[in-house]
Design a protein around this motif. Structure first.
Motif, PDB file in Angstrom:
ATOM      1  N   MET A 180       0.844  -1.183   0.000  1.00 42.57           N
ATOM      2  CA  MET A 180       0.000   0.000   0.000  1.00 42.57           C
ATOM      3  C   MET A 180       0.889   1.246   0.000  1.00 42.57           C
ATOM      4  SD  MET A 180      -3.036   1.063   2.652  1.00 42.57           S
ATOM      5  CE  MET A 180      -3.569   2.771   2.797  1.00 42.57           C
ATOM      6  N   VAL A 181       0.537   2.231  -0.815  1.00 44.22           N
ATOM      7  CA  VAL A 181       1.337   3.445  -0.967  1.00 44.22           C
ATOM      8  C   VAL A 181       0.559   4.647  -0.417  1.00 44.22           C
ATOM      9  CG1 VAL A 181       2.511   4.990  -2.580  1.00 44.22           C
ATOM     10  CG2 VAL A 181       2.470   2.516  -3.023  1.00 44.22           C
ATOM     11  N   VAL A 182       1.200   5.390   0.484  1.00 42.48           N
ATOM     12  CA  VAL A 182       0.545   6.555   1.092  1.00 42.48           C
ATOM     13  C   VAL A 182       1.398   7.803   0.848  1.00 42.48           C
ATOM     14  CG1 VAL A 182      -0.342   7.581   3.213  1.00 42.48           C
ATOM     15  CG2 VAL A 182      -0.452   5.100   2.888  1.00 42.48           C
ATOM     16  N   ASP A 183       0.843   8.769   0.128  1.00 40.34           N
ATOM     17  CA  ASP A 183       1.533  10.029  -0.137  1.00 40.34           C
ATOM     18  C   ASP A 183       0.489  11.067  -0.521  1.00 40.34           C
ATOM     19  OD1 ASP A 183       3.160  12.115  -1.729  1.00 40.34           O
ATOM     20  OD2 ASP A 183       4.732  10.798  -0.956  1.00 40.34           O
ATOM     21  N   ASP A 184       0.695  12.319  -0.111  1.00 38.39           N
ATOM     22  CA  ASP A 184      -0.322  13.332  -0.387  1.00 38.39           C
ATOM     23  C   ASP A 184      -0.163  13.966  -1.770  1.00 38.39           C
ATOM     24  OD1 ASP A 184       2.028  14.611   0.439  1.00 38.39           O
ATOM     25  OD2 ASP A 184       0.955  16.381   1.141  1.00 38.39           O
ATOM     26  N   HIS A 185       0.894  13.639  -2.499  1.00 37.89           N
ATOM     27  CA  HIS A 185       1.070  14.160  -3.857  1.00 37.89           C
ATOM     28  C   HIS A 185       0.600  13.111  -4.866  1.00 37.89           C
ATOM     29  CE1 HIS A 185       3.903  16.767  -1.617  1.00 37.89           C
ATOM     30  NE2 HIS A 185       3.486  17.679  -2.487  1.00 37.89           N
ATOM     31  N   PRO A 186      -0.510  13.355  -5.555  1.00 42.98           N
ATOM     32  CA  PRO A 186      -1.095  12.344  -6.456  1.00 42.98           C
ATOM     33  C   PRO A 186      -0.127  11.829  -7.516  1.00 42.98           C
ATOM     34  CG  PRO A 186      -2.626  14.157  -6.115  1.00 42.98           C
ATOM     35  CD  PRO A 186      -1.338  14.577  -5.503  1.00 42.98           C
ATOM     36  N   ASP A 222       4.703   8.159   3.396  1.00 41.39           N
ATOM     37  CA  ASP A 222       5.283   9.497   3.503  1.00 41.39           C
ATOM     38  C   ASP A 222       5.007  10.021   4.916  1.00 41.39           C
ATOM     39  OD1 ASP A 222       6.482  11.892   2.860  1.00 41.39           O
ATOM     40  OD2 ASP A 222       4.714  12.729   1.882  1.00 41.39           O
ATOM     41  N   LEU A 223       5.874  10.881   5.415  1.00 39.93           N
ATOM     42  CA  LEU A 223       5.679  11.427   6.765  1.00 39.93           C
ATOM     43  C   LEU A 223       4.797  12.659   6.781  1.00 39.93           C
ATOM     44  CD1 LEU A 223       9.217  11.155   8.420  1.00 39.93           C
ATOM     45  CD2 LEU A 223       7.268   9.614   8.667  1.00 39.93           C
ATOM     46  N   ASN A 224       4.896  13.460   5.741  1.00 40.72           N
ATOM     47  CA  ASN A 224       4.190  14.741   5.710  1.00 40.72           C
ATOM     48  C   ASN A 224       2.803  14.562   5.100  1.00 40.72           C
ATOM     49  OD1 ASN A 224       3.675  17.455   5.935  1.00 40.72           O
ATOM     50  ND2 ASN A 224       4.765  18.012   4.069  1.00 40.72           N
ATOM     51  N   GLY A 247      -4.073  15.824   7.861  1.00 40.09           N
ATOM     52  CA  GLY A 247      -5.038  15.105   8.689  1.00 40.09           C
ATOM     53  C   GLY A 247      -4.440  14.353   9.844  1.00 40.09           C
ATOM     54  N   LEU A 248      -3.326  13.662   9.588  1.00 42.20           N
ATOM     55  CA  LEU A 248      -2.665  12.854  10.618  1.00 42.20           C
ATOM     56  C   LEU A 248      -1.226  12.632  10.168  1.00 42.20           C
ATOM     57  CD1 LEU A 248      -3.572  11.348  13.285  1.00 42.20           C
ATOM     58  CD2 LEU A 248      -3.700   9.277  11.880  1.00 42.20           C
ATOM     59  N   PRO A 249      -0.238  12.990  10.992  1.00 46.04           N
ATOM     60  CA  PRO A 249       1.161  12.837  10.574  1.00 46.04           C
ATOM     61  C   PRO A 249       1.508  11.379  10.277  1.00 46.04           C
ATOM     62  CG  PRO A 249       0.990  14.164  12.581  1.00 46.04           C
ATOM     63  CD  PRO A 249      -0.359  13.567  12.336  1.00 46.04           C
ATOM     64  N   GLY A 250       2.473  11.200   9.391  1.00 42.55           N
ATOM     65  CA  GLY A 250       2.880   9.849   9.021  1.00 42.55           C
ATOM     66  C   GLY A 250       3.343   9.011  10.199  1.00 42.55           C
ATOM     67  N   VAL A 251       4.054   9.631  11.159  1.00 38.28           N
ATOM     68  CA  VAL A 251       4.525   8.856  12.315  1.00 38.28           C
ATOM     69  C   VAL A 251       3.354   8.349  13.145  1.00 38.28           C
ATOM     70  CG1 VAL A 251       6.814   9.897  12.509  1.00 38.28           C
ATOM     71  CG2 VAL A 251       4.873  10.991  13.632  1.00 38.28           C
ATOM     72  N   GLU A 252       2.268   9.126  13.205  1.00 33.24           N
ATOM     73  CA  GLU A 252       1.100   8.680  13.965  1.00 33.24           C
ATOM     74  C   GLU A 252       0.360   7.576  13.217  1.00 33.24           C
ATOM     75  OE1 GLU A 252      -1.274   8.091  17.038  1.00 33.24           O
ATOM     76  OE2 GLU A 252       0.491   9.398  17.017  1.00 33.24           O
ATOM     77  N   VAL A 272       9.257   3.992   5.371  1.00 33.22           N
ATOM     78  CA  VAL A 272       9.023   5.424   5.208  1.00 33.22           C
ATOM     79  C   VAL A 272       9.765   5.902   3.965  1.00 33.22           C
ATOM     80  CG1 VAL A 272       9.481   7.706   6.178  1.00 33.22           C
ATOM     81  CG2 VAL A 272       8.596   5.882   7.642  1.00 33.22           C
ATOM     82  N   LEU A 273       9.057   6.624   3.119  1.00 32.24           N
ATOM     83  CA  LEU A 273       9.644   7.216   1.916  1.00 32.24           C
ATOM     84  C   LEU A 273       9.390   8.714   2.026  1.00 32.24           C
ATOM     85  CD1 LEU A 273      11.040   6.695  -0.792  1.00 32.24           C
ATOM     86  CD2 LEU A 273       8.779   6.436  -1.835  1.00 32.24           C
ATOM     87  N   SER A 274      10.413   9.451   2.429  1.00 31.24           N
ATOM     88  CA  SER A 274      10.208  10.855   2.781  1.00 31.24           C
ATOM     89  C   SER A 274      11.209  11.762   2.083  1.00 31.24           C
ATOM     90  CB  SER A 274      10.343  11.024   4.308  1.00 31.24           C
ATOM     91  OG  SER A 274      10.298  12.386   4.676  1.00 31.24           O
ATOM     92  N   ALA A 275      10.814  13.011   1.884  1.00 32.34           N
ATOM     93  CA  ALA A 275      11.725  14.008   1.325  1.00 32.34           C
ATOM     94  C   ALA A 275      12.745  14.443   2.382  1.00 32.34           C
ATOM     95  CB  ALA A 275      10.936  15.220   0.842  1.00 32.34           C
ATOM     96  N   SER A 276      12.438  14.191   3.641  1.00 30.83           N
ATOM     97  CA  SER A 276      13.298  14.628   4.737  1.00 30.83           C
ATOM     98  C   SER A 276      14.334  13.574   5.106  1.00 30.83           C
ATOM     99  CB  SER A 276      12.459  14.944   5.978  1.00 30.83           C
ATOM    100  OG  SER A 276      13.298  15.152   7.104  1.00 30.83           O
TER     101      SER A 276
END
Length: 215
Positions: A1-7, A49-51, A54-59, A75-79
């Protein structure tokens, strides 16, 4: 499953994984949606993604990995900030990759994460091990001299010592001249005996007992 806010990024990652033979069971664009969908489809691996709105990625990671210890979170993050990496690992992430990674590195990381291996962008693994050691040096809240301490076999202890040193399952298999599957089995048996839930807890347990010292 992939979670990221950039479509566009989310779709590209999902497409790359699908084309490589992975079964992408769902995607999500915000934290609450990620939690709902993950609970519905129960993925083996969550690329997160972490960013997130609605709810942070770590949560998201904490809620899902806490409820299902078998879930692997990459985690796949820009940070690449150290604080973000450590927070992700403490919330239950199996690995951490920055978005500057190549498609090949991502595919390799997802495959290794699925097998329970910790995967980190180069330079971050040492940071995480250092934090484990710092935590292990602090007084443990639980009594460590419990009379019914679980007994590990000699081989389980040997594998645990190499896990604490930060070796991958593949490296442990090569070092001990056993199969990758056998290493996984030893780790799973050890987790069961120690009543631990994931590799993060296992490494801390080992370091607390000095198993990362020596050759």
């Amino acid at each position: 499953m992939v979670v990221d806010d950039h479509p566009m990024w989310r779709d590209a990652v999902a497409r790359d994984l699908s084309e490589a033979g992975f079964d992408v069971v769902a995607t999500a664009g915000d934290g609450p949606q990620a939690v709902r969908r993950a609970r519905a489809v129960v993925p083996d691996v969550l690329v997160l993604d972490l960013n997130l709105p609605g709810l942070p990625g770590v949560e998201v990671c904490r809620q899902l990995a806490g409820a299902d210890p078998s879930l692997r979170v990459l985690v796949l993050s820009a940070s690449g900030e150290h604080a973000d990496v450590l927070e992700a690992v403490k919330s239950g992430a199996t690995g951490y990759l920055v978005k500057s990674a190549s498609t090949e590195e991502l595919l390799d990381a997802v495959g290794r994460t699925a097998h329970g291996e910790p995967v980190f962008t180069p330079g971050l693994a040492g940071l995480v091990l250092g934090e484990y050691r710092r935590l292990a040096s602090e007084p443990a809240p639980a009594a460590s001299g419990e009379p019914d301490a679980p007994r590990l076999t000699e081989r389980e202890t040997e594998v645990l010592r190499l896990v604490a040193k930060g070796l991958s399952y593949k490296q442990i298999a090569e070092r001990l001249v056993i199969s990758h599957r056998t290493v996984q089995n030893h780790v799973q048996n050890t987790l069961g005996k120690l009543q631990l839930h994931n590799r993060v807890e296992l490494v801390r347990y080992a370091i607390e007992r000095g198993l990362d010292d020596g050759a």
